[in-house]
Scaffold this active site. Sequence first.
Site, PDB file in Angstrom:
ATOM      1  N   CYS A  90       0.885  -1.073   0.022  1.00 16.35           N
ATOM      2  CA  CYS A  90      -0.046  -0.020   0.083  1.00 16.35           C
ATOM      3  C   CYS A  90       0.778   1.310  -0.037  1.00 16.35           C
ATOM      4  CB  CYS A  90      -0.872   0.112   1.262  1.00 16.35           C
ATOM      5  SG  CYS A  90      -2.460   1.200   0.992  1.00 16.35           S
ATOM      6  N   HIS A 149      -3.490  -5.053   0.325  1.00 17.61           N
ATOM      7  CA  HIS A 149      -3.230  -5.287   1.556  1.00 17.61           C
ATOM      8  C   HIS A 149      -3.076  -7.078   1.692  1.00 17.61           C
ATOM      9  CE1 HIS A 149      -2.386  -1.885   4.142  1.00 17.61           C
ATOM     10  NE2 HIS A 149      -3.740  -1.416   3.348  1.00 17.61           N
ATOM     11  N   GLU A 178      -1.918  -9.173   3.482  1.00 16.24           N
ATOM     12  CA  GLU A 178      -2.358  -9.740   5.128  1.00 16.24           C
ATOM     13  C   GLU A 178      -3.614  -9.666   5.521  1.00 16.24           C
ATOM     14  OE1 GLU A 178      -1.654  -5.155   5.714  1.00 16.24           O
ATOM     15  OE2 GLU A 178      -1.234  -6.825   4.158  1.00 16.24           O
TER      16      GLU A 178
END
EC number: 4.3.2.10
Length: 233
Positions: free
Chosen positions: A79, A192, A194
Amino acid sequence: MIAIVDYHKGNLLSVERGLVGVGAGVVVTDEPDVIRAADAVVLPGVGAFADAAASMAELGQLEAVRGAVEGGAPFLGICLGMHLMFAAGTEHATDEGSLPCGLGFIEGVVDAMPRTDEAGRAYKVPHVGWNSVEFAEPNPLFEGIAPSEFFYFTHSYIAPPSAATIAETVHSVTFPCAVQVPGRPVFGVQFHPEKSSEAGARLLANFATIAATSRSGAAFADKVAESAAASKE
């Protein structure tokens, strides 16, 4: 060992957990010497371009990350971390004639996402939620991930198109959602991983594999060739 760069601007726990979850050895650090010596570097994204760049410069991290990458360490920017790979950005800039500088791995200026498309239709900005990621060429970072897979986004600024673009997403405009410095294991993703369920975990696992095998760059070149051959089977 993968160094997760802590530039004192956000919670890094989800990135750490994501990498640990795929078996990677990680250390969260703000120490330039640790970053410079790492086998690989991850730069997560929280905050604004100008603030993050200023913090990294003050902590000596910009030069440390550049040193690690110049030494052959694989890199993943997430990001805002992807934005910081570019030469400059307008987010929170105080003077248009003197934009805050990033790492400079890729030429170009990161700018605000348009709020309307070419037909004048309005789009919500920030762009928040799940969106598809489109890529045409095989790449070790996306190994085992199908084109049009969905990942989680949250951002208001976008990188410019360039020769480094390896994947795109559409929201008001078509914008780069993944980049790679040509021929090098230096990557950035706008989304993202994650926070992107199984697809995100696979991408992090792919980066961990790249990190474990490509410090010299030679193994990375072999991995690129393997991915291209597999796509033709």
